[in-house]
Motif scaffolding. Structure first.
Motif, PDB file in Angstrom:
ATOM      1  N   PHE A   1      30.489  49.024  40.814  1.00 41.48           N
ATOM      2  CA  PHE A   1      31.056  47.466  40.838  1.00 41.48           C
ATOM      3  C   PHE A   1      30.004  46.488  41.177  1.00 41.48           C
ATOM      4  CE2 PHE A   1      35.317  49.527  40.547  1.00 41.48           C
ATOM      5  CZ  PHE A   1      35.727  49.059  39.739  1.00 41.48           C
ATOM      6  N   LEU A   2      29.270  46.601  42.216  1.00 43.92           N
ATOM      7  CA  LEU A   2      28.183  45.752  42.483  1.00 43.92           C
ATOM      8  C   LEU A   2      27.224  45.494  41.331  1.00 43.92           C
ATOM      9  CD1 LEU A   2      27.744  46.320  46.347  1.00 43.92           C
ATOM     10  CD2 LEU A   2      28.762  44.230  45.155  1.00 43.92           C
ATOM     11  N   PHE A   3      26.753  46.709  40.678  1.00 39.40           N
ATOM     12  CA  PHE A   3      25.832  46.793  39.857  1.00 39.40           C
ATOM     13  C   PHE A   3      26.670  45.924  38.370  1.00 39.40           C
ATOM     14  CE2 PHE A   3      24.375  48.709  35.662  1.00 39.40           C
ATOM     15  CZ  PHE A   3      23.041  48.265  35.994  1.00 39.40           C
ATOM     16  N   SER A   4      27.827  46.310  38.144  1.00 43.06           N
ATOM     17  CA  SER A   4      28.336  45.534  37.202  1.00 43.06           C
ATOM     18  C   SER A   4      28.713  44.051  37.246  1.00 43.06           C
ATOM     19  CB  SER A   4      29.708  46.249  36.918  1.00 43.06           C
ATOM     20  OG  SER A   4      30.549  45.695  37.896  1.00 43.06           O
ATOM     21  N   ALA A   5      28.595  43.489  38.264  1.00 38.11           N
ATOM     22  CA  ALA A   5      28.471  42.268  38.886  1.00 38.11           C
ATOM     23  C   ALA A   5      27.269  41.633  38.585  1.00 38.11           C
ATOM     24  CB  ALA A   5      28.695  42.029  40.409  1.00 38.11           C
ATOM     25  N   GLY A   6      26.153  42.165  38.893  1.00 42.31           N
ATOM     26  CA  GLY A   6      24.834  41.677  38.565  1.00 42.31           C
ATOM     27  C   GLY A   6      24.626  41.641  37.004  1.00 42.31           C
ATOM     28  N   LEU A   7      25.092  42.901  36.447  1.00 42.38           N
ATOM     29  CA  LEU A   7      24.897  42.839  35.005  1.00 42.38           C
ATOM     30  C   LEU A   7      25.734  41.910  34.440  1.00 42.38           C
ATOM     31  CD1 LEU A   7      23.568  44.475  32.734  1.00 42.38           C
ATOM     32  CD2 LEU A   7      25.652  45.986  32.554  1.00 42.38           C
ATOM     33  N   GLY A   8      26.971  41.472  34.767  1.00 46.88           N
ATOM     34  CA  GLY A   8      27.907  40.281  34.202  1.00 46.88           C
ATOM     35  C   GLY A   8      27.042  39.001  34.527  1.00 46.88           C
ATOM     36  N   ILE A   9      26.432  38.699  35.501  1.00 49.64           N
ATOM     37  CA  ILE A   9      25.856  37.486  35.753  1.00 49.64           C
ATOM     38  C   ILE A   9      24.616  37.398  34.707  1.00 49.64           C
ATOM     39  CG2 ILE A   9      24.213  36.247  37.431  1.00 49.64           C
ATOM     40  CD1 ILE A   9      26.150  37.545  39.527  1.00 49.64           C
ATOM     41  N   LEU A  10      24.054  38.552  34.233  1.00 50.04           N
ATOM     42  CA  LEU A  10      23.013  38.330  33.357  1.00 50.04           C
ATOM     43  C   LEU A  10      23.285  38.506  31.881  1.00 50.04           C
ATOM     44  CD1 LEU A  10      20.512  41.204  34.688  1.00 50.04           C
ATOM     45  CD2 LEU A  10      20.203  38.623  35.074  1.00 50.04           C
ATOM     46  N   ARG A  11      24.597  38.785  31.844  1.00 45.88           N
ATOM     47  CA  ARG A  11      24.930  38.722  30.355  1.00 45.88           C
ATOM     48  C   ARG A  11      26.044  38.162  29.732  1.00 45.88           C
ATOM     49  NH1 ARG A  11      23.027  42.543  26.670  1.00 45.88           N
ATOM     50  NH2 ARG A  11      25.362  42.385  25.612  1.00 45.88           N
ATOM     51  N   MET A  12      26.566  37.372  30.871  1.00 44.01           N
ATOM     52  CA  MET A  12      27.505  36.106  30.287  1.00 44.01           C
ATOM     53  C   MET A  12      27.166  34.797  29.842  1.00 44.01           C
ATOM     54  SD  MET A  12      30.806  37.573  30.614  1.00 44.01           S
ATOM     55  CE  MET A  12      31.024  39.196  31.068  1.00 44.01           C
ATOM     56  N   PRO A  13      27.671  34.221  28.868  1.00 45.08           N
ATOM     57  CA  PRO A  13      27.047  33.134  28.201  1.00 45.08           C
ATOM     58  C   PRO A  13      26.877  31.776  28.713  1.00 45.08           C
ATOM     59  CG  PRO A  13      29.351  33.554  27.340  1.00 45.08           C
ATOM     60  CD  PRO A  13      29.060  34.539  28.436  1.00 45.08           C
ATOM     61  N   ASP A  14      27.736  31.534  29.935  1.00 46.27           N
ATOM     62  CA  ASP A  14      27.949  30.140  30.530  1.00 46.27           C
ATOM     63  C   ASP A  14      28.108  30.383  32.069  1.00 46.27           C
ATOM     64  OD1 ASP A  14      30.674  30.726  30.364  1.00 46.27           O
ATOM     65  OD2 ASP A  14      31.321  28.866  29.653  1.00 46.27           O
ATOM     66  N   ALA A  15      27.916  29.239  32.698  1.00 48.25           N
ATOM     67  CA  ALA A  15      28.142  29.255  34.054  1.00 48.25           C
ATOM     68  C   ALA A  15      29.347  29.867  34.517  1.00 48.25           C
ATOM     69  CB  ALA A  15      27.737  28.022  34.741  1.00 48.25           C
ATOM     70  N   TYR A  16      30.650  29.240  34.058  1.00 45.37           N
ATOM     71  CA  TYR A  16      31.918  29.594  34.453  1.00 45.37           C
ATOM     72  C   TYR A  16      32.044  31.146  34.366  1.00 45.37           C
ATOM     73  CZ  TYR A  16      31.827  24.560  33.771  1.00 45.37           C
ATOM     74  OH  TYR A  16      31.606  23.374  33.861  1.00 45.37           O
ATOM     75  N   THR A  17      31.825  31.805  33.160  1.00 40.70           N
ATOM     76  CA  THR A  17      32.028  33.144  33.281  1.00 40.70           C
ATOM     77  C   THR A  17      31.091  33.997  34.101  1.00 40.70           C
ATOM     78  OG1 THR A  17      30.461  33.300  31.292  1.00 40.70           O
ATOM     79  CG2 THR A  17      32.893  33.132  30.849  1.00 40.70           C
ATOM     80  N   ARG A  18      29.778  33.562  34.302  1.00 39.14           N
ATOM     81  CA  ARG A  18      28.963  34.376  35.297  1.00 39.14           C
ATOM     82  C   ARG A  18      29.689  34.088  36.795  1.00 39.14           C
ATOM     83  NH1 ARG A  18      24.211  31.137  32.742  1.00 39.14           N
ATOM     84  NH2 ARG A  18      23.897  32.389  30.880  1.00 39.14           N
ATOM     85  N   ILE A  19      30.231  32.938  37.078  1.00 42.62           N
ATOM     86  CA  ILE A  19      30.676  33.003  38.257  1.00 42.62           C
ATOM     87  C   ILE A  19      31.965  33.922  38.592  1.00 42.62           C
ATOM     88  CG2 ILE A  19      32.012  31.509  40.043  1.00 42.62           C
ATOM     89  CD1 ILE A  19      30.343  29.292  38.847  1.00 42.62           C
ATOM     90  N   GLN A  20      32.763  34.008  37.395  1.00 41.42           N
ATOM     91  CA  GLN A  20      33.877  34.788  37.634  1.00 41.42           C
ATOM     92  C   GLN A  20      33.448  36.238  37.493  1.00 41.42           C
ATOM     93  OE1 GLN A  20      36.323  34.759  33.998  1.00 41.42           O
ATOM     94  NE2 GLN A  20      37.806  36.022  34.827  1.00 41.42           N
ATOM     95  N   ALA A  21      32.598  36.629  36.695  1.00 43.90           N
ATOM     96  CA  ALA A  21      32.201  38.194  36.536  1.00 43.90           C
ATOM     97  C   ALA A  21      31.669  38.544  37.860  1.00 43.90           C
ATOM     98  CB  ALA A  21      31.099  38.326  35.380  1.00 43.90           C
ATOM     99  N   GLY A  22      30.679  37.609  38.628  1.00 42.27           N
ATOM    100  CA  GLY A  22      29.906  37.996  39.705  1.00 42.27           C
ATOM    101  C   GLY A  22      31.036  37.907  40.940  1.00 42.27           C
ATOM    102  N   THR A  23      31.811  37.027  40.920  1.00 43.45           N
ATOM    103  CA  THR A  23      32.761  37.147  42.138  1.00 43.45           C
ATOM    104  C   THR A  23      33.897  38.392  42.028  1.00 43.45           C
ATOM    105  OG1 THR A  23      32.737  34.653  42.252  1.00 43.45           O
ATOM    106  CG2 THR A  23      34.599  35.791  43.313  1.00 43.45           C
ATOM    107  N   LYS A  24      34.404  38.388  40.704  1.00 40.48           N
ATOM    108  CA  LYS A  24      35.641  39.567  40.807  1.00 40.48           C
ATOM    109  C   LYS A  24      34.855  40.888  41.186  1.00 40.48           C
ATOM    110  CE  LYS A  24      38.611  37.482  37.797  1.00 40.48           C
ATOM    111  NZ  LYS A  24      40.116  37.562  38.251  1.00 40.48           N
ATOM    112  N   ALA A  25      33.786  41.222  40.568  1.00 41.05           N
ATOM    113  CA  ALA A  25      33.234  42.701  40.509  1.00 41.05           C
ATOM    114  C   ALA A  25      32.785  42.732  41.999  1.00 41.05           C
ATOM    115  CB  ALA A  25      32.228  42.785  39.593  1.00 41.05           C
ATOM    116  N   SER A  26      31.841  41.656  42.341  1.00 39.30           N
ATOM    117  CA  SER A  26      31.395  41.800  43.913  1.00 39.30           C
ATOM    118  C   SER A  26      32.392  41.893  44.829  1.00 39.30           C
ATOM    119  CB  SER A  26      30.186  40.653  44.178  1.00 39.30           C
ATOM    120  OG  SER A  26      31.002  39.378  44.223  1.00 39.30           O
ATOM    121  N   THR A  27      33.626  41.262  44.761  1.00 32.51           N
ATOM    122  CA  THR A  27      34.548  41.363  45.896  1.00 32.51           C
ATOM    123  C   THR A  27      34.932  42.719  45.902  1.00 32.51           C
ATOM    124  OG1 THR A  27      35.250  39.073  45.566  1.00 32.51           O
ATOM    125  CG2 THR A  27      36.729  40.431  46.499  1.00 32.51           C
ATOM    126  N   LEU A  28      35.250  43.513  44.732  1.00 33.50           N
ATOM    127  CA  LEU A  28      35.959  44.798  44.790  1.00 33.50           C
ATOM    128  C   LEU A  28      34.467  45.752  45.118  1.00 33.50           C
ATOM    129  CD1 LEU A  28      38.004  46.758  44.070  1.00 33.50           C
ATOM    130  CD2 LEU A  28      37.354  46.883  42.098  1.00 33.50           C
TER     131      LEU A  28
END
Length: 114
Positions: free
Chosen positions: A16-43
Motif C-alpha cells: 500500500f505504501l508503494f501504491s501511494a508513491g506510485l499514485g503520487i507519480l501517476r495522478m494528473p493534478d495536485a488534488y488527486t495526488r494528495i488523495q492517492a498519497g493520503t488514503k494508501a499511506s494511511t492504510l
C-alpha cells in the motif's frame, strides 16, 4: 507463527505504501495526488504498525496510539493541503467534472453561476 502473520501485515503495508508513491507519480493534478498519497499511506502505515505489534507484543499499546495518531492526522492534513491548494487557485485536471468548493463558495457569497 506470530512472525509469519506480522510479516504478512508488514508486506501488505509495504504494498500500500508503494501504491501511494506510485499514485503520487501517476495522478494528473495536485488534488488527486494528495488523495492517492493520503488514503494508501494511511492504510499502509496502519498495516505496518499492526505487523510490528505481532513482532513485539509488549509494544502493542504504543503502536495502537500511533495507529490512532495516523488515523486522525492524515485525513486532517490532507484536507488542509487540498483546501490551501484550492485557495491559491491550483488548477484541476481538465477531466474534473465538479468543483464542490466553488459551488459552496458561490452559495455562501450569493453569486450566480457563470
Amino acid at each position: 507463527m506470530f512472525e509469519l502473520i506480522g510479516s504478512v501485515f508488514i508486506l501488505a503495508g509495504a504494498v500500500f505504501l508503494f501504491s501511494a508513491g506510485l499514485g503520487i507519480l501517476r495522478m494528473p493534478d495536485a488534488y488527486t495526488r494528495i488523495q492517492a498519497g493520503t488514503k494508501a499511506s494511511t492504510l499502509g502505515n496502519m498495516l505496518v504498525l499492526i505487523g510490528l505489534a505481532f513482532y513485539h507484543p509488549n509494544w502493542t499499546f504504543r503502536l495502537i496510539l500511533l495507529i490512532y495518531f495516523v488515523l486522525v492526522t492524515n485525513p486532517v492534513s490532507s484536507h488542509a493541503l487540498s483546501r490551501a491548494a484550492w485557495l491559491i487557485r491550483t488548477p484541476m485536471t481538465s477531466s474534473a467534472v465538479v468543483d464542490a468548493l466553488a459551488d459552496e463558495d458561490r452559495r455562501t457569497t450569493g453569486e450566480t453561476e457563470p
